[in-house]
Design a protein around this motif. Structure first.
Motif, PDB file in Angstrom:
ATOM      1  N   ALA A   1     -40.228 -16.895   9.695  1.00 45.56           N
ATOM      2  CA  ALA A   1     -38.836 -16.814  10.159  1.00 45.56           C
ATOM      3  C   ALA A   1     -38.035 -18.027   9.703  1.00 45.56           C
ATOM      4  N   LYS A   2     -38.646 -19.211   9.778  1.00 40.81           N
ATOM      5  CA  LYS A   2     -37.966 -20.424   9.307  1.00 40.81           C
ATOM      6  C   LYS A   2     -37.668 -20.324   7.814  1.00 40.81           C
ATOM      7  N   MET A   3     -38.642 -19.858   7.037  1.00 38.48           N
ATOM      8  CA  MET A   3     -38.477 -19.773   5.591  1.00 38.48           C
ATOM      9  C   MET A   3     -37.420 -18.751   5.194  1.00 38.48           C
ATOM     10  N   MET A   4     -37.268 -17.692   5.990  1.00 37.04           N
ATOM     11  CA  MET A   4     -36.342 -16.615   5.661  1.00 37.04           C
ATOM     12  C   MET A   4     -34.959 -16.794   6.281  1.00 37.04           C
ATOM     13  N   SER A   5     -34.784 -17.823   7.096  1.00 37.10           N
ATOM     14  CA  SER A   5     -33.586 -17.933   7.939  1.00 37.10           C
ATOM     15  C   SER A   5     -32.276 -17.989   7.153  1.00 37.10           C
ATOM     16  N   ASN A   6     -32.305 -18.508   5.924  1.00 40.04           N
ATOM     17  CA  ASN A   6     -31.072 -18.616   5.136  1.00 40.04           C
ATOM     18  C   ASN A   6     -30.928 -17.515   4.084  1.00 40.04           C
ATOM     19  N   LEU A   7     -31.829 -16.565   4.093  1.00 40.47           N
ATOM     20  CA  LEU A   7     -31.786 -15.476   3.109  1.00 40.47           C
ATOM     21  C   LEU A   7     -31.164 -14.246   3.765  1.00 40.47           C
TER      22      LEU A   7
ATOM     23  N   THR B   1     -42.993 -11.436  22.238  1.00 36.27           N
ATOM     24  CA  THR B   1     -43.305 -12.805  21.823  1.00 36.27           C
ATOM     25  C   THR B   1     -42.997 -13.006  20.342  1.00 36.27           C
ATOM     26  N   LEU B   2     -43.332 -12.026  19.513  1.00 33.65           N
ATOM     27  CA  LEU B   2     -43.011 -12.114  18.086  1.00 33.65           C
ATOM     28  C   LEU B   2     -41.499 -12.173  17.872  1.00 33.65           C
ATOM     29  N   ALA B   3     -40.757 -11.321  18.577  1.00 34.78           N
ATOM     30  CA  ALA B   3     -39.300 -11.318  18.446  1.00 34.78           C
ATOM     31  C   ALA B   3     -38.711 -12.650  18.888  1.00 34.78           C
ATOM     32  N   GLU B   4     -39.222 -13.204  19.975  1.00 35.02           N
ATOM     33  CA  GLU B   4     -38.725 -14.498  20.450  1.00 35.02           C
ATOM     34  C   GLU B   4     -39.026 -15.603  19.444  1.00 35.02           C
TER      35      GLU B   4
ATOM     36  N   ASP C   1     -35.997 -17.846  17.856  1.00 36.19           N
ATOM     37  CA  ASP C   1     -35.989 -19.311  17.959  1.00 36.19           C
ATOM     38  C   ASP C   1     -35.876 -20.004  16.603  1.00 36.19           C
ATOM     39  N   ASN C   2     -36.112 -19.264  15.530  1.00 41.53           N
ATOM     40  CA  ASN C   2     -36.162 -19.881  14.199  1.00 41.53           C
ATOM     41  C   ASN C   2     -35.259 -19.188  13.187  1.00 41.53           C
TER      42      ASN C   2
ATOM     43  N   LYS D   1     -30.903 -14.721  14.436  1.00 43.99           N
ATOM     44  CA  LYS D   1     -30.994 -13.586  15.351  1.00 43.99           C
ATOM     45  C   LYS D   1     -30.890 -14.078  16.801  1.00 43.99           C
ATOM     46  N   THR D   2     -30.246 -13.286  17.635  1.00 43.43           N
ATOM     47  CA  THR D   2     -30.010 -13.701  19.023  1.00 43.43           C
ATOM     48  C   THR D   2     -30.618 -12.758  20.046  1.00 43.43           C
ATOM     49  N   MET D   3     -31.129 -11.604  19.621  1.00 44.67           N
ATOM     50  CA  MET D   3     -31.649 -10.632  20.587  1.00 44.67           C
ATOM     51  C   MET D   3     -32.555  -9.638  19.874  1.00 44.67           C
ATOM     52  N   TRP D   4     -33.332  -8.890  20.660  1.00 49.51           N
ATOM     53  CA  TRP D   4     -34.090  -7.766  20.141  1.00 49.51           C
ATOM     54  C   TRP D   4     -33.658  -6.513  20.892  1.00 49.51           C
ATOM     55  N   GLU D   5     -33.833  -5.361  20.248  1.00 46.00           N
ATOM     56  CA  GLU D   5     -33.489  -4.088  20.876  1.00 46.00           C
ATOM     57  C   GLU D   5     -34.574  -3.061  20.585  1.00 46.00           C
ATOM     58  N   LEU D   6     -34.864  -2.238  21.558  1.00 46.09           N
ATOM     59  CA  LEU D   6     -35.912  -1.225  21.422  1.00 46.09           C
ATOM     60  C   LEU D   6     -35.356   0.035  20.776  1.00 46.09           C
ATOM     61  N   ASP D   7     -36.030   0.463  19.686  1.00 44.59           N
ATOM     62  CA  ASP D   7     -35.720   1.733  19.023  1.00 44.59           C
ATOM     63  C   ASP D   7     -34.254   1.854  18.630  1.00 44.59           C
TER      64      ASP D   7
END
Length: 233
Positions: A113-119, A144-147, A151-152, A155-161
């Motif tokens: 996530a850190k590596m992809m954050s600016n792409l 936990t994966l979404a969080e 954090d990195n 993205k600010t949230m996750w949504e189901l389906d």
């Protein structure tokens, strides 16, 4: 080591086999409404139901019995459990997943996530697959994966389906008979895609991690997680 199993369903039975194979003794097997003397145990492992988890954890902490919990969907009371543990100088570990491989996967997910954050050309999405008896969706592991991504990254949230929208991570949750757990994170663009995936072959990995955590916490004081158990900085 004398172990109390708080919750004696499929995971409890798997933990029992692993614990005995490692030379431990199961002294309590608690179903939902059983009355127990937790002081018979050196350590407790809670894989109960969400409505019982906080009471189980509190009972352990109040009686100075270290407790490991892998129950999900009770986390509205997590801060209360932490506060009680600190007040009573107890020992407590909660993990959404005790698999050693999954906890390494959590750290890989954060680093990616850190590596992809600016792409910005890559869209992030996730999928989790579990057996049909799993009650919660998405899984605690998926959350936990979404969080870890939130954090990195931006993205600010996750949504189901849900379909991909700006600042959100869509999580698809599937239920298929006899699937212990598969989690996939995708970064997809017009030109290529990156995928990381963890596939559990059985529940033994979850059970082994829980027993290792119980062995590790004995004699310690504080609130810990699997990063502490695995010495992942």
């Amino acid at each position: 080591m004398k172990i109390a199993l708080l919750g004696y369903g499929r995971m409890g039975k798997e933990i029992e086999q692993i614990a005995i194979s490692r030379g431990h003794e199961i002294v309590i097997k608690k179903d939902v409404n059983d009355v127990i003397d937790i002081n018979l145990a050196d350590v407790a492992i809670d894989f109960s139901v969400p409505t019982s988890a906080f009471d189980n954890i509190s009972n352990c902490i109040n009686n100075n019995v270290p407790v490991i919990s892998g129950t999900t969907s009770w986390l509205e009371n997590y801060d209360n459990a932490v506060a009680l543990c600190k007040e009573k100088k107890g020992a407590f570990i909660y993990a959404s997943n005790f698999s050693l491989g999954v906890n390494i996967f959590f750290e890989l997910n954060k680093q990616l996530a850190k590596m992809m954050s600016n792409l910005e050309d890559y869209n992030i999405s996730m999928e989790e697959i579990h057996h049909t008896k799993k009650l919660d969706a998405p899984s605690g592991t998926a959350i936990t994966l979404a969080e870890g991504i939130i954090d990195n990254s931006s993205k600010t949230m996750w949504e189901l389906d849900k379909k991909t929208i700006e600042h959100s991570i869509p999580i698809a949750a599937k239920r298929i008979p006899e699937v212990p757990g598969t989690h996939t994170v995708w970064y997809d663009s017009e030109v290529d895609a990156i995928e990381i995936k963890h596939t559990a072959h059985s529940r033994k990995g979850f059970a082994l991690g829980a027993v290792i955590a119980a062995e590790w916490i004995l004699g310690k004081t504080g609130v810990f997680n699997m990063k502490d158990v695995l010495n992942i900085s």
